[in-house]
Motif scaffolding. Sequence first.
Motif, PDB file in Angstrom:
ATOM      1  N   SER A  82       0.858  -1.198   0.000  1.00  0.00           N
ATOM      2  CA  SER A  82       0.000   0.000   0.000  1.00  0.00           C
ATOM      3  C   SER A  82       0.896   1.251   0.000  1.00  0.00           C
ATOM      4  N   ASP A  83       0.294   2.407  -0.241  1.00  0.00           N
ATOM      5  CA  ASP A  83       1.071   3.648  -0.196  1.00  0.00           C
ATOM      6  C   ASP A  83       1.671   3.870   1.198  1.00  0.00           C
ATOM      7  N   MET A  84       0.914   3.495   2.232  1.00  0.00           N
ATOM      8  CA  MET A  84       1.426   3.635   3.604  1.00  0.00           C
ATOM      9  C   MET A  84       2.652   2.741   3.800  1.00  0.00           C
ATOM     10  N   SER A  87       5.664   4.149   2.061  1.00  0.00           N
ATOM     11  CA  SER A  87       6.307   5.282   2.748  1.00  0.00           C
ATOM     12  C   SER A  87       7.126   4.767   3.938  1.00  0.00           C
ATOM     13  N   THR A  88       6.628   3.763   4.630  1.00  0.00           N
ATOM     14  CA  THR A  88       7.416   3.174   5.733  1.00  0.00           C
ATOM     15  C   THR A  88       8.673   2.500   5.175  1.00  0.00           C
ATOM     16  N   SER A  89       8.511   1.828   4.036  1.00  0.00           N
ATOM     17  CA  SER A  89       9.653   1.168   3.391  1.00  0.00           C
ATOM     18  C   SER A  89      10.756   2.171   3.110  1.00  0.00           C
ATOM     19  N   ARG A  90      10.360   3.333   2.587  1.00  0.00           N
ATOM     20  CA  ARG A  90      11.346   4.379   2.269  1.00  0.00           C
ATOM     21  C   ARG A  90      12.140   4.758   3.524  1.00  0.00           C
TER      22      ARG A  90
END
Length: 242
Positions: A82-84, A87-90
């Motif tokens: 998911s987009d969330m 963003s955590t992955s980044r």
Amino acid sequence: MITLITFAPSFGQPAASPFCIKAIWLLNMSGLAWTREDTADPRSMPKQKLPAIRVNDQIIPDSENIRSYLESQGADFDAGLSDMEKSTSRAFIRMAEEHMYFHVVMDRWGDDDVWPIIRDTYFAAIPKLLRGMITNKLRQTLMRGMHAQGLGRFTPQERLDRLEADLQAITTRLWHGPFLFGDRPTAADASVAAMLANMRATPGKTLMKMRIAEDEILCRYIDRASDAMNQPVSAASATLCA
Ligand SMILES: N[C@@H](CCC(=O)N[C@@H](CS)C(=O)NCC(=O)O)C(=O)O
């Protein structure tokens, strides 16, 4: 054909550098054909660092640019996230590459017991008589850089205390699945597990190496990620878009 220009394997890892391991793993996950060219000297590279890839006589330096290139060829390392989650992955990638990495540098280059082993492994091609002199200069320059970065001012125990929160954050995610974002390795695993693998593979018995080597959850994760990404994925499960 893509050629990965990388440091050679060392200490049981496919490359001496966590960024080169990351690149190897991304290449394997991409399903694209590639080959490797090992070198100990990155000075002719555009950023004077490794890894880099050569594609049609063009050199693409930096593991992040390598990721972007592979994605431009259809690889989707974060398929299904998911987009969330993306963003955590980044943030996890940055944590590994811009914080954990400098602990690896301090353990390998800053520890007086580990350094001689690193020197004689990384710089084996330099004749022994000259090796000490040349590498001492390199080491001094690197340690000045670590002083400027900040971690070079910390004791090993202070560094370990600072790293602990990162290790806890990784462990928390692993309570929810075998990889950071579920059942399959994604881009974050290529960065985070490569960094942990490098930390554990460091010779000697530094505080950080032992902290990781004695942690069952982290060790199992490193082994699982290495098993999954050290081999090219089969065409059927490659992350290339159809
Ligand atoms: N941001 C770069 C970092 C690469 C990097 O720091 N490589 C180090 C080895 S771990 C290097 O080539 N160092 C050689 C030097 O600084 O002379 C990436 O993601 O590829």
